[in-house]
Write a protein that holds these residues in place. Structure first.
Motif, PDB file in Angstrom:
ATOM      1  N   GLN A  74       0.825  -1.204   0.000  1.00 30.96           N
ATOM      2  CA  GLN A  74       0.000   0.000   0.000  1.00 30.96           C
ATOM      3  C   GLN A  74       0.860   1.255   0.000  1.00 30.96           C
ATOM      4  OE1 GLN A  74      -3.413   0.027  -0.418  1.00 30.96           O
ATOM      5  NE2 GLN A  74      -2.865   2.156  -0.859  1.00 30.96           N
ATOM      6  N   LYS A  75       1.954   1.235   0.764  1.00 31.26           N
ATOM      7  CA  LYS A  75       2.858   2.384   0.766  1.00 31.26           C
ATOM      8  C   LYS A  75       3.446   2.615  -0.622  1.00 31.26           C
ATOM      9  CE  LYS A  75       4.398   2.200   5.613  1.00 31.26           C
ATOM     10  NZ  LYS A  75       5.553   1.976   6.508  1.00 31.26           N
ATOM     11  N   LEU A  76       3.796   1.522  -1.297  1.00 31.69           N
ATOM     12  CA  LEU A  76       4.364   1.643  -2.637  1.00 31.69           C
ATOM     13  C   LEU A  76       3.330   2.175  -3.626  1.00 31.69           C
ATOM     14  CD1 LEU A  76       6.450  -1.655  -2.789  1.00 31.69           C
ATOM     15  CD2 LEU A  76       7.349   0.672  -2.710  1.00 31.69           C
ATOM     16  N   LYS A  77       2.111   1.696  -3.521  1.00 29.93           N
ATOM     17  CA  LYS A  77       1.060   2.198  -4.402  1.00 29.93           C
ATOM     18  C   LYS A  77       0.807   3.684  -4.167  1.00 29.93           C
ATOM     19  CE  LYS A  77      -1.413  -2.164  -5.135  1.00 29.93           C
ATOM     20  NZ  LYS A  77      -2.667  -2.911  -4.875  1.00 29.93           N
ATOM     21  N   ASP A  78       0.806   4.076  -2.903  1.00 36.09           N
ATOM     22  CA  ASP A  78       0.604   5.494  -2.583  1.00 36.09           C
ATOM     23  C   ASP A  78       1.746   6.348  -3.134  1.00 36.09           C
ATOM     24  OD1 ASP A  78      -1.706   4.792  -1.264  1.00 36.09           O
ATOM     25  OD2 ASP A  78      -0.839   4.896   0.750  1.00 36.09           O
ATOM     26  N   LYS A  79       2.970   5.855  -2.960  1.00 36.79           N
ATOM     27  CA  LYS A  79       4.127   6.608  -3.453  1.00 36.79           C
ATOM     28  C   LYS A  79       4.108   6.672  -4.979  1.00 36.79           C
ATOM     29  CE  LYS A  79       6.677   8.440  -1.595  1.00 36.79           C
ATOM     30  NZ  LYS A  79       6.687   9.914  -1.333  1.00 36.79           N
ATOM     31  N   LEU A  80       3.720   5.584  -5.617  1.00 33.55           N
ATOM     32  CA  LEU A  80       3.635   5.562  -7.073  1.00 33.55           C
ATOM     33  C   LEU A  80       2.630   6.595  -7.571  1.00 33.55           C
ATOM     34  CD1 LEU A  80       4.545   4.192  -9.690  1.00 33.55           C
ATOM     35  CD2 LEU A  80       2.735   2.496  -9.338  1.00 33.55           C
ATOM     36  N   GLU A  81       1.502   6.710  -6.907  1.00 30.14           N
ATOM     37  CA  GLU A  81       0.508   7.713  -7.299  1.00 30.14           C
ATOM     38  C   GLU A  81       1.060   9.124  -7.129  1.00 30.14           C
ATOM     39  OE1 GLU A  81      -2.318   7.034  -8.858  1.00 30.14           O
ATOM     40  OE2 GLU A  81      -1.515   4.995  -8.758  1.00 30.14           O
ATOM     41  N   GLU A  82       1.829   9.323  -6.063  1.00 28.23           N
ATOM     42  CA  GLU A  82       2.429  10.628  -5.823  1.00 28.23           C
ATOM     43  C   GLU A  82       3.439  10.969  -6.918  1.00 28.23           C
ATOM     44  OE1 GLU A  82       4.720  12.929  -2.146  1.00 28.23           O
ATOM     45  OE2 GLU A  82       4.001  10.872  -1.872  1.00 28.23           O
ATOM     46  N   ILE A  83       4.246   9.988  -7.297  1.00 26.52           N
ATOM     47  CA  ILE A  83       5.227  10.193  -8.369  1.00 26.52           C
ATOM     48  C   ILE A  83       4.520  10.461  -9.687  1.00 26.52           C
ATOM     49  CG2 ILE A  83       6.960   8.999  -9.784  1.00 26.52           C
ATOM     50  CD1 ILE A  83       7.907   7.618  -7.191  1.00 26.52           C
ATOM     51  N   ASN A  84       3.496   9.679  -9.981  1.00 22.74           N
ATOM     52  CA  ASN A  84       2.759   9.889 -11.226  1.00 22.74           C
ATOM     53  C   ASN A  84       2.153  11.287 -11.277  1.00 22.74           C
ATOM     54  OD1 ASN A  84       1.345   8.971 -13.718  1.00 22.74           O
ATOM     55  ND2 ASN A  84      -0.471   9.276 -12.436  1.00 22.74           N
ATOM     56  N   HIS A  85       1.565  11.715 -10.182  1.00 18.84           N
ATOM     57  CA  HIS A  85       0.966  13.050 -10.128  1.00 18.84           C
ATOM     58  C   HIS A  85       2.028  14.124 -10.369  1.00 18.84           C
ATOM     59  CE1 HIS A  85      -0.564  16.733  -8.145  1.00 18.84           C
ATOM     60  NE2 HIS A  85      -1.739  16.335  -8.631  1.00 18.84           N
ATOM     61  N   GLU A  86       3.186  13.948  -9.744  1.00 22.49           N
ATOM     62  CA  GLU A  86       4.268  14.919  -9.897  1.00 22.49           C
ATOM     63  C   GLU A  86       4.751  14.981 -11.348  1.00 22.49           C
ATOM     64  OE1 GLU A  86       7.131  17.760  -8.635  1.00 22.49           O
ATOM     65  OE2 GLU A  86       5.418  16.924  -7.549  1.00 22.49           O
ATOM     66  N   LEU A  87       4.920  13.826 -11.976  1.00 23.11           N
ATOM     67  CA  LEU A  87       5.440  13.801 -13.341  1.00 23.11           C
ATOM     68  C   LEU A  87       4.400  14.256 -14.362  1.00 23.11           C
ATOM     69  CD1 LEU A  87       7.616  10.546 -13.316  1.00 23.11           C
ATOM     70  CD2 LEU A  87       8.398  12.921 -13.310  1.00 23.11           C
ATOM     71  N   ILE A  88       3.127  14.062 -14.075  1.00 23.23           N
ATOM     72  CA  ILE A  88       2.078  14.569 -14.967  1.00 23.23           C
ATOM     73  C   ILE A  88       2.004  16.092 -14.900  1.00 23.23           C
ATOM     74  CG2 ILE A  88      -0.428  14.739 -15.268  1.00 23.23           C
ATOM     75  CD1 ILE A  88       0.608  12.198 -16.452  1.00 23.23           C
ATOM     76  N   ASN A  89       2.142  16.628 -13.684  1.00 20.59           N
ATOM     77  CA  ASN A  89       1.912  18.067 -13.487  1.00 20.59           C
ATOM     78  C   ASN A  89       3.178  18.913 -13.457  1.00 20.59           C
ATOM     79  OD1 ASN A  89      -1.146  18.293 -12.880  1.00 20.59           O
ATOM     80  ND2 ASN A  89      -0.477  16.557 -11.627  1.00 20.59           N
ATOM     81  N   ASN A  90       4.298  18.304 -13.045  1.00 22.85           N
ATOM     82  CA  ASN A  90       5.547  19.071 -12.921  1.00 22.85           C
ATOM     83  C   ASN A  90       6.722  18.248 -13.445  1.00 22.85           C
ATOM     84  OD1 ASN A  90       4.390  21.383 -11.263  1.00 22.85           O
ATOM     85  ND2 ASN A  90       3.973  19.667  -9.889  1.00 22.85           N
ATOM     86  N   GLY A  91       6.528  17.630 -14.608  1.00 23.10           N
ATOM     87  CA  GLY A  91       7.510  16.660 -15.088  1.00 23.10           C
ATOM     88  C   GLY A  91       8.620  17.212 -15.949  1.00 23.10           C
ATOM     89  N   GLU A  92       8.702  18.530 -16.060  1.00 19.24           N
ATOM     90  CA  GLU A  92       9.742  19.094 -16.926  1.00 19.24           C
ATOM     91  C   GLU A  92      11.135  18.827 -16.356  1.00 19.24           C
ATOM     92  OE1 GLU A  92       7.295  20.838 -15.597  1.00 19.24           O
ATOM     93  OE2 GLU A  92       5.952  21.242 -17.277  1.00 19.24           O
ATOM     94  N   LEU A  93      12.095  18.682 -17.266  1.00 17.31           N
ATOM     95  CA  LEU A  93      13.489  18.526 -16.869  1.00 17.31           C
ATOM     96  C   LEU A  93      14.179  19.886 -16.898  1.00 17.31           C
ATOM     97  CD1 LEU A  93      14.363  15.356 -18.956  1.00 17.31           C
ATOM     98  CD2 LEU A  93      14.174  15.448 -16.471  1.00 17.31           C
ATOM     99  N   ASP A  94      15.243  19.997 -16.122  1.00 18.60           N
ATOM    100  CA  ASP A  94      16.015  21.241 -16.126  1.00 18.60           C
ATOM    101  C   ASP A  94      16.965  21.330 -17.306  1.00 18.60           C
ATOM    102  OD1 ASP A  94      14.824  22.151 -13.798  1.00 18.60           O
ATOM    103  OD2 ASP A  94      16.296  21.158 -12.511  1.00 18.60           O
ATOM    104  N   SER A  95      17.132  20.227 -18.036  1.00 16.60           N
ATOM    105  CA  SER A  95      18.047  20.202 -19.184  1.00 16.60           C
ATOM    106  C   SER A  95      17.259  19.899 -20.453  1.00 16.60           C
ATOM    107  CB  SER A  95      19.118  19.124 -18.980  1.00 16.60           C
ATOM    108  OG  SER A  95      18.565  17.836 -19.207  1.00 16.60           O
TER     109      SER A  95
END
Length: 414
Positions: free
Chosen positions: A14-35
């Motif tokens: 469950q912790k992994l699923k929660d973290k995965l959702e958090e990562i997915n949300h971050e990459l969908i909304n703030n996924g730009e790279l600095d390079s």
């Protein structure tokens, strides 16, 4: 005891699923790279890998659309004249990713038509790598050759297949020509500290001998190359094993050896440097060579590495795949699937549990930051596959869905 173990497993899942959702949300909304990188390890194509794999795990239009948009943007960038060539950050890595996604049927592309036009450029660049660290996997011709090998394996054109065969044999002969003989085998010289002009043999998977052994092993599984590669493979393994210590002093292998036989030993437990990368490459070589001794050595290294849990000694202070908790976890998880050795399962579980405790950066990406090192260690946000949350997310996805691990070929693991 059995019930408690299952409860712990359920809590971890469950912790992994929660973290995965958090990562997915971050990459969908703030996924730009600095390079502006487009390669698979430090660039945007690594982000595309995450989105397509996440969509396979949890089908949704957003992830598939974002992944497709990234790939379209990469093609547009190349068409506009982008010419950085490396596997880590450039065209070779991006083209390799497109080929893999097509192979796995995540996208439907005529890669013979789309990617074939890049071959002349990458072949030309490979021929220019005649100084310094020309064989570097991340930044040199081994990475370009790795892409050519993927195309050789997948192309539907007999003409292109013959062309890739010729280019790969050309690379193999160049490796043979540039190899240096030792009392125990052969190796390849590179800059160890370029600023100081220090040269020698780098043993790492990221930049050195282990990546060459890994690449030669993959080539050797094809009849078209084995005549040329098997002698190089056996001799390079012999040279590498000469530096294995009889008794580990934190690590069985140094990171590199100078031309004057001086060693550098960081004792890091990581994908990039140290015995995990060495073991992964020896394991692959042992299967191609059917060599029991090499196989046993790989298992010995991994079983010992599984006992190393001291955070200060292993220098695991972030979560990324390159030198962090989830990279170590993924190697042990992969090797558990390969061997059914419960020691590796226990080690994978330990490091994934640890990795879930270091998401404490309030201004990070999903709580994570990559370690920058230096005399005064600093941390910074990172979304990429190699050092950022895209890689952490892919490692979690493979842990939750063991059938979906082909992405790790970009790290020479799968």
């Amino acid at each position: 005891m059995y019930i408690s173990f299952k409860i712990i497993d359920a809590m971890r899942e469950q912790k992994l699923k929660d973290k995965l959702e958090e990562i997915n949300h971050e990459l969908i909304n703030n996924g730009e790279l600095d390079s502006p990188d487009i390669g698979v390890l430090s660039g945007s194509s690594g982000l595309a890998l995450f989105h397509f794999y996440y969509n396979a795990y949890n089908p949704n239009e957003i992830s598939e659309d974002v992944g497709s948009e990234i790939i379209a943007a990469i093609v547009g960038t190349i068409n506009e004249g982008y010419n950085f060539h490396t596997f880590c950050g450039g065209i070779a890595g991006a083209a390799w990713t497109i080929e893999l996604l097509n192979e796995l049927e995540f996208i439907e592309v005529d890669t013979d038509g789309l990617l074939g036009i890049l071959d002349d450029y990458l072949h030309h660049v490979a021929n220019l790598h005649d100084q310094g660290n020309f064989f570097d996997f991340l930044h040199g011709i081994i990475g370009i050759g790795y892409y050519f090998l993927k195309r050789y394996e997948n192309t539907k054109s007999s003409e292109l297949k013959s062309r890739y065969e010729r280019m790969l044999i050309e690379m193999i002969l160049l490796l043979k020509e540039r190899s240096k003989k030792s009392d125990h085998g052969i190796y390849w010289e590179s800059f160890l500290i370029r600023e100081e002009g220090l040269k020698g043999c780098n043993l790492s998977l990221s930049h050195g001998l282990s990546s060459i052994i890994n690449f030669l092993s993959r080539l050797s599984s094809h009849k078209a190359f084995s005549e040329h590669t098997l002698p190089l493979l056996n001799q390079s393994i012999s040279h590498l094993l000469n530096y294995k210590k009889d008794q580990a002093d934190a690590s069985f292998f140094p990171d590199w050896i100078t031309d004057k036989n001086q060693e550098s030993q960081s004792n890091r437990l990581a994908w990039c440097y140290g015995e995990l990368g060495v073991a992964v490459s020896l394991w692959r070589a042992s299967k191609v060579l059917q060599n029991k001794k090499v196989k046993e050595t790989a298992i010995e290294l991994l079983e010992y590495a599984a006992t190393r849990r001291d955070i200060e000694e292993t220098r695991i202070v972030d979560g990324g795949l390159c030198h962090g908790a989830f990279g170590v976890m993924h190697i042990f998880d992969y090797m558990y699937k390969e061997t059914s050795n419960n020691t590796f399962k226990e080690a994978a579980d330990y490091w994934i549990d640890y990795g879930l405790t270091i998401d404490h950066h309030k201004d990070g990406s999903a709580g994570y930051k990559k370690w920058r090192g230096g005399d005064t260690p600093t941390y910074e946000k990172e979304n990429s596959l190699l050092e950022g949350i895209a890689g952490i997310g892919l490692a979690i996805l493979s842990y939750l869905n063991p059938e979906k691990t082909d992405w790790n070929q970009c790290l020479m693991i799968g």
